[in-house]
Design a protein around this motif. Structure first.
Motif, mmCIF file in Angstrom:
data_model
loop_
_atom_site.group_PDB
_atom_site.id
_atom_site.type_symbol
_atom_site.label_atom_id
_atom_site.label_comp_id
_atom_site.label_asym_id
_atom_site.label_seq_id
_atom_site.Cartn_x
_atom_site.Cartn_y
_atom_site.Cartn_z
ATOM 1 N N ASP A 1 0.821 -1.210 0.000
ATOM 2 C CA ASP A 1 0.000 0.000 0.000
ATOM 3 C C ASP A 1 0.853 1.257 0.000
ATOM 4 O O ASP A 1 0.555 2.231 -0.680
ATOM 5 C CB ASP A 1 -0.920 0.002 1.229
ATOM 6 N N TYR B 1 -8.121 9.968 1.566
ATOM 7 C CA TYR B 1 -7.815 9.313 2.843
ATOM 8 C C TYR B 1 -6.597 8.387 2.748
ATOM 9 O O TYR B 1 -5.581 8.604 3.417
ATOM 10 C CB TYR B 1 -9.051 8.549 3.293
ATOM 11 N N TYR B 2 -6.685 7.380 1.896
ATOM 12 C CA TYR B 2 -5.634 6.374 1.850
ATOM 13 C C TYR B 2 -4.315 6.957 1.372
ATOM 14 O O TYR B 2 -3.254 6.694 1.943
ATOM 15 C CB TYR B 2 -6.059 5.216 0.941
ATOM 16 N N GLU C 1 -2.378 6.249 10.447
ATOM 17 C CA GLU C 1 -2.538 4.953 9.797
ATOM 18 C C GLU C 1 -4.022 4.685 9.604
ATOM 19 O O GLU C 1 -4.856 5.240 10.315
ATOM 20 C CB GLU C 1 -1.905 3.835 10.619
ATOM 21 N N PRO C 2 -4.391 3.870 8.602
ATOM 22 C CA PRO C 2 -5.810 3.646 8.280
ATOM 23 C C PRO C 2 -6.579 3.072 9.457
ATOM 24 O O PRO C 2 -6.058 2.282 10.253
ATOM 25 C CB PRO C 2 -5.757 2.661 7.113
ATOM 26 N N GLN C 3 -7.847 3.493 9.579
ATOM 27 C CA GLN C 3 -8.748 2.992 10.613
ATOM 28 C C GLN C 3 -9.425 1.716 10.118
ATOM 29 O O GLN C 3 -9.904 1.660 8.987
ATOM 30 C CB GLN C 3 -9.814 4.034 10.936
ATOM 31 N N SER D 1 -12.442 0.021 5.702
ATOM 32 C CA SER D 1 -11.786 1.152 6.323
ATOM 33 C C SER D 1 -12.226 2.401 5.583
ATOM 34 O O SER D 1 -12.853 2.334 4.535
ATOM 35 C CB SER D 1 -10.262 0.980 6.262
ATOM 36 N N ASP E 1 -15.038 6.661 0.697
ATOM 37 C CA ASP E 1 -14.079 7.639 1.191
ATOM 38 C C ASP E 1 -14.368 9.048 0.688
ATOM 39 O O ASP E 1 -13.582 9.960 0.941
ATOM 40 C CB ASP E 1 -12.648 7.242 0.793
#
Length: 755
Positions: free
Chosen positions: A56, A182-183, A278-280, A453, A702
């Motif tokens: 990622d 977001y990502y 970091e991603p939720q 997420s 997102d």
């Protein structure tokens, strides 16, 4: 060739002697071997290097192929929106660009061989006069595009500036939800914050005054001075300007600065949901792995039980009924078998419950869609929102049907002792509901946060998971409907209220059994209706259709008196339960005394117009609500609030009575069918699974979406399909097998006592 044919024939004869399971294992082994050889060849191929599968962090380090700013608001506010194709170049030695080339080479398998560039664009063909092929192309394109390229014209995709008529001011207001990417933000080591802000403005700010005036009608519209923002801080506000601030202070300063510079409004951080690097969500925890292990055990039990069901003889099956409880064949038959004919025919109740559940699922899917809409006018300027709020009356159908079937069963068992009837009936009810209920609660506290997420994941899903971990015991004891804070699986308040009313109704039925119950129940109904009006007046409650306005849906009705006092409480639904009891006692009295209810003109008139009356009541009752700036008096509000449910319940009872007495044959045929029977048997599991599915589907997005009728209907059908599919799985794994196991153990216990 002959040798190969002989070898193939020998292998085939050997395979023919094996069982199906052995052939299946052999096939899987061959597939696994071929897959391993394929990956081995890829490792030896120089074009497949370390970048063939990237992480990622590596993926989001590359420039994204599609990155779009907010479109409609940009143009309506007089901005310029551009869209185009760019070709990236980099000097020799740029490792990131080299990785991009290799990754694209791996993705397109030769389309961009040797570092080529794949482009998509518009070309205009030109040819000298007399070129017949060019003339043919023109004629072909003219026919295909219906005049778009007529007379050798050029079809272009370009930029337009939108103009809006005077008075179109809503787009100038800030959107309720605005989310940065977001990502990509987190994978590039950024900080992503999400929170709720309250807007303030100095006197004379016309836009802020317009927002306040527009938001004044809280039944129809959201509060546009409260906005949610998800911000990628390094991209929106460079760190150099906020060196001495914590992440949440940096976030508050960033949003406030942008609002001041663009709208001359200050934005104060009211509630910080999170700031993260970091991603939720999206990560499997130890508890989630344990739930998957339990799921695997259930699947193994289904396989073993099904194999035993197929292999055992008929005599052995009688002795090992408990071991066949998880047989998928028996469970499928239980779900799919036609409902038996009774006297009177009660199959129409399946259709009534199935249609009511479809309506409620659609309302929940539509209501949750409002949580991330970019253009709130879709529901704020449509009267359909109030109509949808009033359709939640359909939940009363389940209370009526549940109490009716319970009272009818108890009245038929008047020879059984009251104490034994109460204990056995409540035990059967709990065993039917509790296993599936507990399984879903366990899923919520272990695996639900792993599903996806996104920027709104912590706000919506993680909060619900934490609530389930704190309040799981209130659900298993069936009094979670007294909870006035955040909810765990929102619609499960119905299970608690229904269990409470089921027990109270059972006691009342046993007390009135053999007595003149109809007058007593009629007095209780009238008392309940008056009590509702009194409650609404004393607590200043709002009508049902005004309860489900957008901000309440977003906040899960926390602190909303109407929801706590009237909507989810047992006394708030007592009228529906009493209606079912009265219907069962009245029908039994009519049958035993040969009383001809249909001979009365008043009854025939009400029965004839009962279905249209329900439609009128649901559709037109919200229109009684005065438009701003007018507001109804407190007494009028109390009448609107207290009488909405009782009138609906009485009309449903009249329809059911007319069908039970042999009337409304067309409606009976419409509500009777095997499909309705299957859907009705799935009512409990679909009630449990549809809300988490709808939340995950929408909150995992997102970016805010621009709602349209098509998108809303598409979401509803998606939630319907997924809900019934997952409900069938839950029924096959938990609900049906546990009920069958309970019946087997109950039968064995009776046999032992008899011996």
């Amino acid at each position: 060739m002959a040798v190969a044919s002989a070898l193939f024939g020998a292998v085939w004869k050997c395979l023919a002697r094996w069982g199906r399971s052995h052939r299946l294992l052999l096939t899987l082994g061959v597939v696994a071997l071929l897959e391993a050889l394929r990956w081995r060849s890829q490792e030896e191929n120089p074009t497949f290097d370390a970048y063939s599968i990237i992480t990622d962090k590596e993926y989001y380090a590359m420039p994204q192929r599609y990155e779009l700013d907010e479109y409609y608001g940009c143009l309506v506010r007089g901005g310029v929106y551009c869209f185009g194709l760019f070709q990236l170049e980099a000097p020799p030695g740029n490792e990131l660009f080299h990785m991009i080339q290799l990754y694209v080479l791996d993705e397109y398998y030769g389309c961009l061989v040797h570092g080529g560039v794949y482009c998509f664009g518009l070309f205009q063909l030109v040819a000298p006069p007399g070129n017949e092929l060019f003339h043919m192309i023109q004629l072909y394109v003219l026919d295909e595009y219906n005049g778009c390229l007529m007379r050798g014209g050029v079809y272009c995709f370009g930029l337009f500036r939108l103009e809006a008529p005077p008075g179109n001011e809503l787009f100038h207001m800030r959107q309720l939800y605005e989310l940065d990417e977001y990502y990509g933000c987190l994978m590039r080591d950024g900080v992503y914050c999400f929170g709720l802000f309250r807007l303030e403005a100095p006197p004379g700010n016309e836009l802020f005054h317009m927002m306040q005036k527009y938001s004044k009608d809280w039944i129809w519209r959201s509060n546009h001075s409260l906005i949610h923002r998800g911000v990628c801080l390094p991209r929106r506000c460079p760190r150099e300007e906020h060196q001495d601030l914590e992440d949440h202070e940096w976030f508050a300063s960033c949003v406030n600065s942008s609002m001041l510079s663009e709208y001359n409004m200050s934005a104060g951080l009211t509630q910080l949901e999170y700031c993260t690097r970091e991603p939720q969500g999206g990560r499997l925890t130890a508890a989630g792995a344990a739930f998957l292990a339990l799921l695997a055990v259930l699947v193994i039990a289904v396989i073993v039980s099904t194999v035993l069901h197929v292999r055992l003889s008929h005599e052995r099956k009688k002795d090992m009924g408990w071991a066949l409880s998880w047989s998928v064949l028996r469970s499928l038959w239980t779900l799919a078998k036609p409902s038996p004919r009774t006297e009177p025919d009660l199959r129409f109740l399946d259709g009534l419950r199935a249609i009511s559940m479809l309506v409620l699922i659609g309302l929940h899917a539509g209501g949750l869609s409002m949580l991330q809409t970019a253009d709130t006018r879709f529901y704020e300027q449509s009267s359909l929102w109030l109509l949808s709020g009033n359709l939640t009356l359909m939940v009363q159908v389940f209370f009526i049907v549940s109490s009716f079937l319970m009272a009818r069963k108890v009245l038929q068992q008047d020879f059984v002792a009251a104490k034994k009837t109460f204990v056995e009936t409540m035990k059967d009810r709990i065993v039917r509901i509790l296993p599936s209920y507990a399984f879903m609660i366990l899923y919520m506290v272990t695996l639900n946060e792993y599903n996806a997420s996104g920027p709104m994941w912590h706000w919506a899903i993680d909060t619900e998971v934490a609530t389930c971990r704190q309040q799981w015991w209130t659900h298993l004891l069936f009094f979670n409907n007294f909870n006035t804070s955040l909810k765990c699986i929102g619609p499960t308040w119905y299970l608690a209220a229904d269990m409470q009313l089921y027990a109270a109704g059972l006691l009342l039925t046993l007390l009135l059994r053999g007595r003149r119950a109809v007058p007593v129940l009629a007095v209780l109904l009238a008392t309940a209706a008056v009590f509702y009006v009194y409650l609404a007046y004393a607590w200043n409650l709002v009508p049902l259709y005004a309860l489900h306005f957008p901000d309440n849906v977003r906040d899960e009705y926390v602190g909303v008196s109407t929801f706590d006092v009237l909507y989810q409480s047992p006394w708030g639904n007592a009228f529906a339960a009493l209606t079912g009891l009265l219907l069962a006692h009245a029908h039994r009295t009519i049958k035993t005394s040969n009383y001809d209810l249909r001979s009365y003109k008043v009854y025939r008139f009400v029965a004839r117009w009962s279905v249209p009356s329900i439609l009128v009541w649901v559709v037109l009752w919200p229109s009684v609500h005065p438009q701003p700036p007018h507001r109804p008096t407190r007494l009028r509000y109390a009448l609107l609030t207290g009488l909405t449910g009782p009138v609906f319940c009485l009309l449903v009872a009249v329809i059911m009575m007319e069908i039970l007495l042999g009337g409304k044959k067309c409606l009976r045929r419409f509500l009777t069918g095997n499909v309705y029977s299957v859907m009705a048997r799935l009512s409990l599991p679909v009630l449990l699974v549809h809300f988490p599915i709808a939340r995950v589907q929408l909150i995992a997005q997102d970016r805010p979406v621009h709602l349209s009728s098509f998108r809303l209907i598409f979401n509803m059908f998606g939630v319907w399909a997924m809900s019934y599919a997952m409900a069938a799985v839950l029924a096959l794994l938990v609900e049906v097998p546990t009920q069958r196991l309970y019946r087997e153990l109950k039968t064995r216990s009776r046999a032992v006592k008899t011996d």
